[in-house]
Scaffold this motif. Structure first.
Motif, PDB file in Angstrom:
ATOM      1  N   ILE A  15       0.845  -1.189   0.000  1.00  0.00           N
ATOM      2  CA  ILE A  15       0.000   0.000   0.000  1.00  0.00           C
ATOM      3  C   ILE A  15       0.882   1.241   0.000  1.00  0.00           C
ATOM      4  CG2 ILE A  15      -1.994  -1.085   1.068  1.00  0.00           C
ATOM      5  CD1 ILE A  15      -1.094  -0.059   3.741  1.00  0.00           C
ATOM      6  N   GLN A  16       0.374   2.320  -0.563  1.00  0.00           N
ATOM      7  CA  GLN A  16       1.119   3.576  -0.618  1.00  0.00           C
ATOM      8  C   GLN A  16       0.959   4.309   0.708  1.00  0.00           C
ATOM      9  OE1 GLN A  16       3.150   4.417  -3.121  1.00  0.00           O
ATOM     10  NE2 GLN A  16       2.595   2.453  -4.034  1.00  0.00           N
ATOM     11  N   THR A  17       2.086   4.622   1.338  1.00  0.00           N
ATOM     12  CA  THR A  17       2.064   5.305   2.625  1.00  0.00           C
ATOM     13  C   THR A  17       3.074   6.446   2.625  1.00  0.00           C
ATOM     14  OG1 THR A  17       3.722   3.819   3.563  1.00  0.00           O
ATOM     15  CG2 THR A  17       1.412   3.189   3.842  1.00  0.00           C
ATOM     16  N   ASP A  18       2.950   7.303   3.618  1.00  0.00           N
ATOM     17  CA  ASP A  18       3.869   8.429   3.756  1.00  0.00           C
ATOM     18  C   ASP A  18       5.176   8.034   4.431  1.00  0.00           C
ATOM     19  OD1 ASP A  18       2.032  10.121   2.579  1.00  0.00           O
ATOM     20  OD2 ASP A  18       1.149  10.732   4.495  1.00  0.00           O
ATOM     21  N   TYR A  19       5.183   6.900   5.087  1.00  0.00           N
ATOM     22  CA  TYR A  19       6.362   6.459   5.831  1.00  0.00           C
ATOM     23  C   TYR A  19       6.817   5.113   5.285  1.00  0.00           C
ATOM     24  CZ  TYR A  19       4.570  10.061   8.900  1.00  0.00           C
ATOM     25  OH  TYR A  19       4.112  11.256   9.389  1.00  0.00           O
ATOM     26  N   PRO A  20       8.084   4.755   5.528  1.00  0.00           N
ATOM     27  CA  PRO A  20       8.600   3.508   4.949  1.00  0.00           C
ATOM     28  C   PRO A  20       7.945   2.260   5.550  1.00  0.00           C
ATOM     29  CG  PRO A  20      10.248   4.522   6.366  1.00  0.00           C
ATOM     30  CD  PRO A  20       9.119   5.486   6.269  1.00  0.00           C
ATOM     31  N   LEU A  21       7.740   1.276   4.701  1.00  0.00           N
ATOM     32  CA  LEU A  21       7.223  -0.022   5.131  1.00  0.00           C
ATOM     33  C   LEU A  21       8.339  -0.768   5.847  1.00  0.00           C
ATOM     34  CD1 LEU A  21       5.015  -2.298   4.946  1.00  0.00           C
ATOM     35  CD2 LEU A  21       6.244  -3.039   2.900  1.00  0.00           C
ATOM     36  N   ILE A  22       8.058  -1.242   7.032  1.00  0.00           N
ATOM     37  CA  ILE A  22       9.027  -2.054   7.771  1.00  0.00           C
ATOM     38  C   ILE A  22       8.741  -3.525   7.518  1.00  0.00           C
ATOM     39  CG2 ILE A  22       9.881  -2.686  10.055  1.00  0.00           C
ATOM     40  CD1 ILE A  22       9.131   0.135  10.976  1.00  0.00           C
ATOM     41  N   ASP A  23       7.468  -3.883   7.565  1.00  0.00           N
ATOM     42  CA  ASP A  23       7.084  -5.282   7.452  1.00  0.00           C
ATOM     43  C   ASP A  23       5.590  -5.341   7.145  1.00  0.00           C
ATOM     44  OD1 ASP A  23       6.745  -8.020   7.775  1.00  0.00           O
ATOM     45  OD2 ASP A  23       8.020  -8.124   9.556  1.00  0.00           O
ATOM     46  N   SER A  24       5.208  -6.034   6.073  1.00  0.00           N
ATOM     47  CA  SER A  24       3.788  -6.134   5.737  1.00  0.00           C
ATOM     48  C   SER A  24       3.097  -7.259   6.498  1.00  0.00           C
ATOM     49  CB  SER A  24       3.611  -6.341   4.232  1.00  0.00           C
ATOM     50  OG  SER A  24       4.144  -7.588   3.846  1.00  0.00           O
ATOM     51  N   ASP A  25       3.870  -8.083   7.191  1.00  0.00           N
ATOM     52  CA  ASP A  25       3.309  -9.197   7.955  1.00  0.00           C
ATOM     53  C   ASP A  25       4.166  -9.437   9.199  1.00  0.00           C
ATOM     54  OD1 ASP A  25       1.670 -11.300   8.629  1.00  0.00           O
ATOM     55  OD2 ASP A  25       2.651 -12.723   7.287  1.00  0.00           O
ATOM     56  N   PRO A  26       4.179  -8.470  10.137  1.00  0.00           N
ATOM     57  CA  PRO A  26       5.057  -8.620  11.305  1.00  0.00           C
ATOM     58  C   PRO A  26       4.580  -9.709  12.257  1.00  0.00           C
ATOM     59  CG  PRO A  26       3.664  -6.704  11.571  1.00  0.00           C
ATOM     60  CD  PRO A  26       3.414  -7.229  10.190  1.00  0.00           C
ATOM     61  N   HIS A  27       5.526 -10.416  12.820  1.00  0.00           N
ATOM     62  CA  HIS A  27       5.221 -11.447  13.812  1.00  0.00           C
ATOM     63  C   HIS A  27       4.696 -10.764  15.075  1.00  0.00           C
ATOM     64  CE1 HIS A  27       5.748 -14.849  16.539  1.00  0.00           C
ATOM     65  NE2 HIS A  27       5.905 -15.614  15.456  1.00  0.00           N
ATOM     66  N   LEU A  28       3.797 -11.414  15.771  1.00  0.00           N
ATOM     67  CA  LEU A  28       3.188 -10.859  16.981  1.00  0.00           C
ATOM     68  C   LEU A  28       4.247 -10.431  17.994  1.00  0.00           C
ATOM     69  CD1 LEU A  28       0.708 -10.266  18.739  1.00  0.00           C
ATOM     70  CD2 LEU A  28       0.761 -12.647  19.470  1.00  0.00           C
ATOM     71  N   ARG A  29       5.307 -11.222  18.145  1.00  0.00           N
ATOM     72  CA  ARG A  29       6.359 -10.873  19.101  1.00  0.00           C
ATOM     73  C   ARG A  29       7.043  -9.561  18.728  1.00  0.00           C
ATOM     74  NH1 ARG A  29       8.840 -15.953  18.218  1.00  0.00           N
ATOM     75  NH2 ARG A  29       7.445 -17.505  19.025  1.00  0.00           N
ATOM     76  N   ARG A  30       7.271  -9.347  17.442  1.00  0.00           N
ATOM     77  CA  ARG A  30       7.907  -8.094  17.013  1.00  0.00           C
ATOM     78  C   ARG A  30       6.987  -6.908  17.253  1.00  0.00           C
ATOM     79  NH1 ARG A  30      10.419  -7.525  11.333  1.00  0.00           N
ATOM     80  NH2 ARG A  30      11.679  -5.964  12.356  1.00  0.00           N
ATOM     81  N   VAL A 155      -3.470 -12.316  13.717  1.00  0.00           N
ATOM     82  CA  VAL A 155      -2.075 -11.892  13.831  1.00  0.00           C
ATOM     83  C   VAL A 155      -1.173 -12.967  13.244  1.00  0.00           C
ATOM     84  CG1 VAL A 155      -2.504 -10.481  15.886  1.00  0.00           C
ATOM     85  CG2 VAL A 155      -1.838 -12.864  16.158  1.00  0.00           C
ATOM     86  N   ASN A 156       0.033 -12.582  12.901  1.00  0.00           N
ATOM     87  CA  ASN A 156       1.005 -13.522  12.366  1.00  0.00           C
ATOM     88  C   ASN A 156       1.762 -14.157  13.529  1.00  0.00           C
ATOM     89  OD1 ASN A 156       2.928 -14.926  10.918  1.00  0.00           O
ATOM     90  ND2 ASN A 156       4.215 -13.149  10.605  1.00  0.00           N
ATOM     91  N   ILE A 157       1.711 -15.473  13.617  1.00  0.00           N
ATOM     92  CA  ILE A 157       2.485 -16.196  14.629  1.00  0.00           C
ATOM     93  C   ILE A 157       3.393 -17.235  13.964  1.00  0.00           C
ATOM     94  CG2 ILE A 157       0.872 -15.826  16.532  1.00  0.00           C
ATOM     95  CD1 ILE A 157      -0.271 -18.623  15.953  1.00  0.00           C
TER      96      ILE A 157
END
Length: 187
Positions: A15-30, A155-157
């Motif tokens: 998706i287009q955002t104003d800030y950089p993408l870190i992760d499109s599917d971050p793990h719950l722990r992160r 959530v991603n686990i």
């Protein structure tokens, strides 16, 4: 006669955002580890809204539910508040991973964490006992799931390597840091 372009049925993976993408599917722990103190404070405040509001309504206009009727209702209001607070907490943190809100702190944390893993020779996103196919299924099912979590909490686990970012930046930064360390030792 001009040929018509077919309609795209599959949405873009980013998706287009104003800030950089870190992760499109971050793990719950992160998501939990990268949360800011303000996320905890706002989540706790939102969790307290439901029981406090219920208590105030009972004080202003008593329901007269009888002996022992208030306690179970207060427990229910508290449980609803806690669930709402957890949702707000998770949503605020995951939105930074998607780049929907300001995320400079998280970008730095991500770079540091991943570069350290590269230097140690560890896999960037952890190891998984699932097959590559099942990791892909899990990634497709939870990619950007935080955008719809108010309807379906998901959530991603699962550890997998499909996170929507170019991981070459981590390896390049690790090479630069290792080269700088070598030059520092040589002088």
């Amino acid at each position: 006669m001009a040929t018509e372009q077919p309609k795209v049925l599959v949405p873009p993976r980013r998706i287009q955002t104003d800030y950089p993408l870190i992760d499109s599917d971050p793990h719950l722990r992160r998501v939990i580890r990268y949360a800011r103190p303000s996320d905890y404070a706002i989540g706790a405040g939102m969790a307290a809204v439901s029981p406090i509001t219920f208590w105030l309504m009972e004080r202003v206009s008593p329901s007269h539910v009888g002996k022992g009727g208030f306690a179970p209702l207060m427990r229910l209001a508290t449980a609803i508040g806690i669930l709402g607070g957890l949702h707000v907490f998770y949503q605020r943190s995951v939105n930074r991973f998607y780049g929907l809100t300001e995320n400079a702190r998280e970008v730095e944390m991500d770079m540091r964490e991943m570069v350290d893993k590269v230097k140690k020779g560890e896999p960037l996103y952890g190891t998984s006992e699932l097959s590559e196919h099942m990791q892909g299924v899990a990634a497709r099912n939870s990619r950007y799931a935080g955008l719809f979590s108010h309807v379906l909490p998901w959530v991603n686990i699962v550890n997998h390597n499909q996170h929507g970012v170019d991981t070459a930046k981590y390896y390049q930064q690790a090479e630069r840091e290792l080269e700088a360390e070598r030059q520092a030792k040589a002088t």
